[in-house]
Motif scaffolding. Structure first.
Motif, short mmCIF file in Angstrom:
data_model
loop_
_atom_site.label_atom_id
_atom_site.label_comp_id
_atom_site.label_asym_id
_atom_site.label_seq_id
_atom_site.Cartn_x
_atom_site.Cartn_y
_atom_site.Cartn_z
N HIS A 1 -13.87 -0.84 -7.52
CA HIS A 1 -13.81 -1.70 -6.34
C HIS A 1 -15.22 -2.19 -6.07
O HIS A 1 -16.13 -1.39 -5.83
N ILE A 2 -15.40 -3.53 -6.12
CA ILE A 2 -16.76 -4.03 -6.01
C ILE A 2 -16.77 -5.49 -5.54
O ILE A 2 -15.79 -6.22 -5.76
N PRO B 1 -6.02 0.08 -2.90
CA PRO B 1 -5.57 0.91 -4.02
C PRO B 1 -5.03 0.09 -5.19
O PRO B 1 -4.34 -0.91 -4.99
N THR B 2 -5.34 0.53 -6.40
CA THR B 2 -4.79 -0.10 -7.60
C THR B 2 -3.57 0.67 -8.07
O THR B 2 -3.38 1.85 -7.75
N ILE B 3 -2.73 0.01 -8.86
CA ILE B 3 -1.54 0.67 -9.41
C ILE B 3 -1.95 1.85 -10.28
O ILE B 3 -1.25 2.88 -10.34
N LEU B 4 -3.10 1.74 -10.93
CA LEU B 4 -3.61 2.85 -11.74
C LEU B 4 -3.92 4.06 -10.86
O LEU B 4 -3.56 5.20 -11.20
N GLU B 5 -4.55 3.83 -9.72
CA GLU B 5 -4.86 4.93 -8.80
C GLU B 5 -3.59 5.54 -8.22
O GLU B 5 -3.48 6.76 -8.06
N LEU B 6 -2.60 4.69 -7.90
CA LEU B 6 -1.34 5.19 -7.36
C LEU B 6 -0.60 6.04 -8.40
O LEU B 6 -0.02 7.07 -8.07
N ILE C 1 -13.55 -7.80 -6.93
CA ILE C 1 -12.67 -6.90 -7.69
C ILE C 1 -12.07 -5.83 -6.80
O ILE C 1 -12.78 -4.99 -6.23
N SER C 2 -10.75 -5.87 -6.63
CA SER C 2 -9.95 -4.82 -5.97
C SER C 2 -10.50 -4.43 -4.60
O SER C 2 -10.65 -3.25 -4.28
N MET C 3 -10.77 -5.46 -3.80
CA MET C 3 -11.22 -5.28 -2.43
C MET C 3 -10.33 -6.11 -1.50
O MET C 3 -9.55 -6.94 -1.94
#
Length: 468
Positions: A161-162, A129-134, A95-97
């Motif tokens: 992120h995992i 980075p995710t779009i949510l974090e951006l 996930i998101s790595m």
């Protein structure tokens, strides 16, 4: 008159140019988990007939999306959703790595529950980075809502992120502002979170916990959320009463996902369904809260139980949950247009993370119920297989329900809520499919969504719509 017409034309031209350059203030990203093309078609027929339209069908921009992951032709939900959210291809279960991240063992706590390891392997990839974090970094409000557990793969890909999607207790910790394990890229926290799986946020209690579910570390993450100013909700009534000027977390199931829509709306409702909101209600409440931010927002909405019903080869629940998801799309469109009639400032995207093996069977007569046995388009009589037995229009390529010897099927059997469609290959659970999925879009920046796109390209287009 000519001057007025010219001014109007110029204004429209400038508005279109601005949107193309990235002037979306708000983005709502809808994800129907496992909602492949056959599921969409079957759901359309189920609810509106062959010549009808789902609400998502009416969105003017469409595309095909390639869904393969970094290491598999057929993806699982973790890397496919993460590709939408980060623009990076990653391995199944990750996930998101970064792409080099290996899906390590999620670990077990003292009670034997999966989900405590947080990428413990040294040098095992880096977060992306995710779009949510951006969006959060640009001062926007952000939200992630789902009908699954809040720590499930799809919502988790927006805020965590995992290395392994099954490390759900570690995923939950990443969402709590300032707490141990917090994902600091979320700054002051995700503004709206909704879903199920309250056990991942509460401490294990031998007297009250269901089975051995609950946090072995003793933390009460919901109390930690409340201490950071969040409204904490457990029911639909709590959600409806919640103020719109505070951050919000709603967990509507004590131990698992929200109920299937068919069960949530049954008489009487199944399990905790009586106190659970619909996805449409969750969506509009999230919009009410997020729209308080003058800089705009990003909202992810997942219809996650579509996927679960398909894995179980229960087409009726899959189609019913797809309709509930489609109703949420309409609710969002209607609400957004109250303040943004032309969606000049709002982009709405509807897609899926992967396909399933659901398929149409035979040459069914138009108007024949899609869940029924197949009936011939010429005679209207039940269609027979080579051995003289009837069969259903909808079947699965694989799954548990493959009889050793086929027998005759009747309408009463196959139209029942719990009927499981027959499968070609016998497996313990039906698998995802590797085919392309559909994408629909409307509003600011929607014109860029066209053709056949890799799922990572969608992330680029979302950023472009914001002007990031």
């Amino acid at each position: 008159m000519k001057r007025t017409l010219l001014a109007a034309t110029l204004a429209m031209t400038f508005a279109n140019a601005a949107n193309a350059a990235g002037e979306a203030k708000n983005i709502i990203f809808f994800l129907g988990d496992g909602m492949g093309p056959s599921t969409i078609t079957a759901s359309r027929i189920f609810k509106y007939g062959e010549d009808g339209s789902l609400n998502m069908d009416k969105l003017e921009r469409t595309a095909r999306i390639k869904t393969y992951s970094n290491d598999a032709q057929t993806t699982d939900s973790a890397p496919s959703m993460a590709a939408y959210m980060t623009g990076v291809k990653m391995n199944n279960e990750v996930i998101s790595m970064s792409a080099d991240t290996v899906a390590t063992n999620p670990g077990k706590d003292a009670n034997g529950n999966l989900g405590i390891n947080n990428c413990a392997a040294t040098g095992n990839g880096t977060s992306v980075p995710t779009i949510l974090e951006l969006a959060k970094a640009k001062g926007k409000a952000v939200g992630s809502i789902t009908t699954t557990e809040l720590t499930h793969a799809t919502p988790a890909a927006t805020y965590s992120h995992i290395c392994n999607r099954n490390a759900q207790y570690a995923i939950a910790a990443q969402a709590v502002p300032g707490g141990a394990g917090y994902n600091s890229a979320l700054l002051d926290g995700v503004d709206v979170l909704m879903g199920g799986g309250r056990n991942h946020f509460l401490p294990y209690d031998a007297n009250t916990s269901v089975g051995k579910l609950g946090r072995a570390d003793g933390r009460n993450l919901l109390n930690e959320f409340a201490a950071k100013g969040y409204t904490v909700a457990a029911t639909k009534a709590d959600m409806l009463a919640a103020p719109t000027n505070k951050k919000f977390i709603g967990l509507y199931s004590s131990k698992s996902h929200l109920e299937y829509e068919l069960d949530r709306t049954a008489t009487p409702p199944v399990g905790e369904g009586a106190n659970q909101p619909s996805l449409a209600e969750m969506t509009t409440k999230a919009m009410d809260i997020l729209s308080q931010n003058s800089n705009g927002y990003f909202l992810m909405v997942e219809g996650g139980r579509i996927d679960h019903a398909l894995h179980g080869t229960n087409a009726k629940r899959a189609l019913t949950d797809t309709i509930a998801f489609d109703d949420a799309v309409k609710a969002a469109l209607d609400k957004a247009k109250l303040t943004d009639p032309t969606l000049a400032n709002t982009l709405i995207v509807v897609t899926a993370d992967h396909d399933h093996t659901l398929a149409f069977n035979g040459y069914g007569k138009r108007g024949n119920p899609i869940l029924d046995i197949n009936r011939d388009y010429k005679t209207g009589q039940p269609t027979k297989d080579a051995d003289g037995n009837t069969y259903t229009t909808l079947v699965f390529g694989n799954g548990p329900n493959r009889p050793n010897l086929r027998t005759n099927l009747d309408s009463a059997t196959v139209l029942a809520d719990n009927y499981l469609q027959e499968t070609g290959v016998r497996l313990a659970s039906e698998t995802h499919g590797g085919g392309d999925v559909k994408l629909f879009a409307t509003g600011a920046g929607a014109k860029s969504f066209k053709g056949t796109l890799d799922n990572t390209k969608v992330f680029t287009l979302l950023k472009s719509a914001y002007g990031f």
